[in-house]
Design an enzyme around this catalytic site. Structure first.
Site, short mmCIF file in Angstrom:
data_model
loop_
_atom_site.label_atom_id
_atom_site.label_comp_id
_atom_site.label_asym_id
_atom_site.label_seq_id
_atom_site.Cartn_x
_atom_site.Cartn_y
_atom_site.Cartn_z
CD GLN A 68 -2.55 1.66 0.30
OE1 GLN A 68 -3.36 0.87 -0.17
NE2 GLN A 68 -2.38 2.87 -0.22
CE1 TYR A 83 -1.24 -1.05 10.26
CE2 TYR A 83 -1.65 -1.83 8.04
CZ TYR A 83 -2.05 -1.71 9.36
OH TYR A 83 -3.25 -2.24 9.76
N PRO A 96 -7.46 -8.52 7.76
CG PRO A 96 -8.07 -7.44 9.73
CD PRO A 96 -6.91 -8.08 9.05
N1 CAA Z 1 -5.12 4.47 -3.10
C1 CAA Z 1 -5.05 5.16 -4.24
N2 CAA Z 1 -4.41 6.32 -4.37
C2 CAA Z 1 -3.80 6.80 -3.29
C3 CAA Z 1 -3.81 6.13 -2.06
C4 CAA Z 1 -4.52 4.92 -2.00
N3 CAA Z 1 -4.60 4.24 -0.86
N4 CAA Z 1 -3.10 6.86 -1.17
C5 CAA Z 1 -2.67 7.93 -1.82
N5 CAA Z 1 -3.10 7.91 -3.08
C6 CAA Z 1 -2.82 8.93 -4.12
C7 CAA Z 1 -3.45 10.26 -3.80
O1 CAA Z 1 -4.82 10.31 -4.16
C8 CAA Z 1 -2.61 11.18 -4.62
O2 CAA Z 1 -2.98 11.06 -5.98
P1 CAA Z 1 -3.03 12.32 -6.96
O3 CAA Z 1 -1.61 12.87 -6.95
O4 CAA Z 1 -3.45 11.76 -8.26
O5 CAA Z 1 -4.01 13.26 -6.35
C9 CAA Z 1 -1.21 10.57 -4.50
O6 CAA Z 1 -1.44 9.20 -4.13
C10 CAA Z 1 -0.37 11.25 -3.47
O7 CAA Z 1 -1.12 11.31 -2.25
P2 CAA Z 1 -1.14 12.61 -1.34
O8 CAA Z 1 -1.37 13.86 -2.14
O9 CAA Z 1 -2.08 12.33 -0.21
O10 CAA Z 1 0.39 12.65 -0.86
P3 CAA Z 1 0.95 12.77 0.57
O11 CAA Z 1 2.42 12.64 0.49
O12 CAA Z 1 0.37 13.96 1.27
O13 CAA Z 1 0.37 11.49 1.37
C11 CAA Z 1 -0.11 9.19 1.71
C12 CAA Z 1 0.58 10.23 0.82
C13 CAA Z 1 0.58 9.14 3.07
C14 CAA Z 1 0.03 7.85 1.00
C15 CAA Z 1 -1.58 9.58 1.97
O14 CAA Z 1 -2.23 9.77 0.73
C16 CAA Z 1 -2.31 8.52 2.73
O15 CAA Z 1 -2.31 8.53 3.95
N6 CAA Z 1 -2.97 7.58 2.02
C17 CAA Z 1 -3.67 6.50 2.61
C18 CAA Z 1 -2.76 5.36 2.87
C19 CAA Z 1 -3.60 4.20 3.35
O16 CAA Z 1 -4.35 3.60 2.60
N7 CAA Z 1 -3.47 3.89 4.65
C20 CAA Z 1 -4.27 2.86 5.22
C21 CAA Z 1 -4.77 3.31 6.57
S1 CAA Z 1 -5.95 2.18 7.23
C22 CAA Z 1 -5.06 0.86 7.67
O17 CAA Z 1 -3.87 0.81 7.64
C23 CAA Z 1 -5.85 -0.33 8.14
C24 CAA Z 1 -5.61 -1.51 7.29
O18 CAA Z 1 -4.89 -2.42 7.71
C25 CAA Z 1 -6.29 -1.62 5.98
#
Ligand code: CAA
Length: 239
Positions: A140, A146, A176
């Site tokens: 991811q 993580y 999950p």
């Molecule tokens: N799926 C698809 N696209 C994603 C993505 C995802 N999960 N995460 C980020 N992106 C994309 C953003 O939409 C963005 O795309 P564009 O440039 O086209 O707009 C690009 O990646 C960069 O993202 P940010 O502008 O947000 O960049 P950033 O540096 O500020 O942050 C990041 C990057 C830390 C990855 C942030 O986007 C983020 O926190 N994403 C979510 C990550 C995630 O899925 N974490 C899971 C948390 S829940 C969990 O962990 C429980 C579990 O076990 C499932």
């Protein structure tokens, strides 16, 4: 009545698991790290005793387990659920973000297993269920830390499963998908919309849907399931 201990057991998937184990007839204890008020509210609502310690701290796990065992009896079921995220692209990730996640998610599992395994070996019974994640299977963006811990837990699970098998100790992992908890709520709405569109079921899991699998693996009747990864992700990733 078997005794079950759920780490991170006062909120999210852990709380649902503690409650589901209680409903299945276990004597349950739930550990929490720092959110004392929320833990007390959980205790008031469920009657499940709560114990505060940091799973990243080896000595605290030993004392914590001793406190639980004094109150409830030997831990026969351990659910290593406690976990944190410190998301960030690797090119922006600090050493601290890396270390915190490794210490809690992976180190915590070692520390907790180390604290209960001798008793399980002596009594020739044990159930350990580790909480993985779909992101440890698929990868991811933003989660090198993580995902490394959750993938690492799969290897840990298989290895400890081999060590305990002859003594009727099983070690399995539940992986999950995205679940309706505070951890997922923390993801930015625009990113969340993309994540949701990628889940064939079109929705998040409920914590209870994950807890159900833990109760299944913890059962006495599940004694021949060992070293397995049980994926519950609405079809998002099929290993
Ligand atoms: N799926 C698809 N696209 C994603 C993505 C995802 N999960 N995460 C980020 N992106 C994309 C953003 O939409 C963005 O795309 P564009 O440039 O086209 O707009 C690009 O990646 C960069 O993202 P940010 O502008 O947000 O960049 P950033 O540096 O500020 O942050 C990041 C990057 C830390 C990855 C942030 O986007 C983020 O926190 N994403 C979510 C990550 C995630 O899925 N974490 C899971 C948390 S829940 C969990 O962990 C429980 C579990 O076990 C499932």
């Amino acid at each position: 009545m078997r005794v079950a201990l759920v780490t991170g057991g006062t909120s999210g998937i852990g709380a649902a698991t503690a409650e589901a184990l209680q409903a299945a007839g276990y004597r349950v204890a739930a550990s929490f790290a720092s959110r004392t008020e929320a833990a007390q509210a959980f205790h008031a609502r469920t009657g499940i005793p709560v114990f505060g310690w940091n799973v990243a701290d080896f000595a605290a796990c030993e004392t914590g387990v001793a406190r639980v065992e004094e109150a409830l009896g030997p831990v026969e079921v351990l659910v290593n659920n406690a976990g944190i995220t410190r998301d960030g692209m690797l090119h922006k990730m600090s050493a601290e973000q890396w270390r915190e996640v490794i210490d809690v998610n992976l180190g915590g599992c070692f520390n907790m297993c180390r604290a209960v395994i001798a008793g399980m070996r002596e009594r020739r019974f044990g159930r350990i269920v580790n909480m993985g994640s779909v992101n440890g299977q698929s990868g991811q963006m933003g989660q090198t830390n993580y995902a490394a811990t959750k993938a690492g837990l799969i290897g840990f699970t298989k290895s400890l499963a081999l060590e305990g098998a002859a003594r009727a100790i099983t070690v399995n992992l539940v992986a999950p998908g995205y679940t309706d908890t505070a951890m997922v709520e923390a993801v930015a709405p625009e990113v969340m919309a993309r994540i949701l569109s990628d889940i064939p079921a079109g929705r998040l899991a409920t914590p209870a849907e994950i807890a159900r699998a833990v109760v299944f693996l913890a059962a006495d009747e599940s004694g021949f399931i060992n070293g397995a990864t049980l994926s519950i992700n609405g079809g998002k990733y099929m290993a």
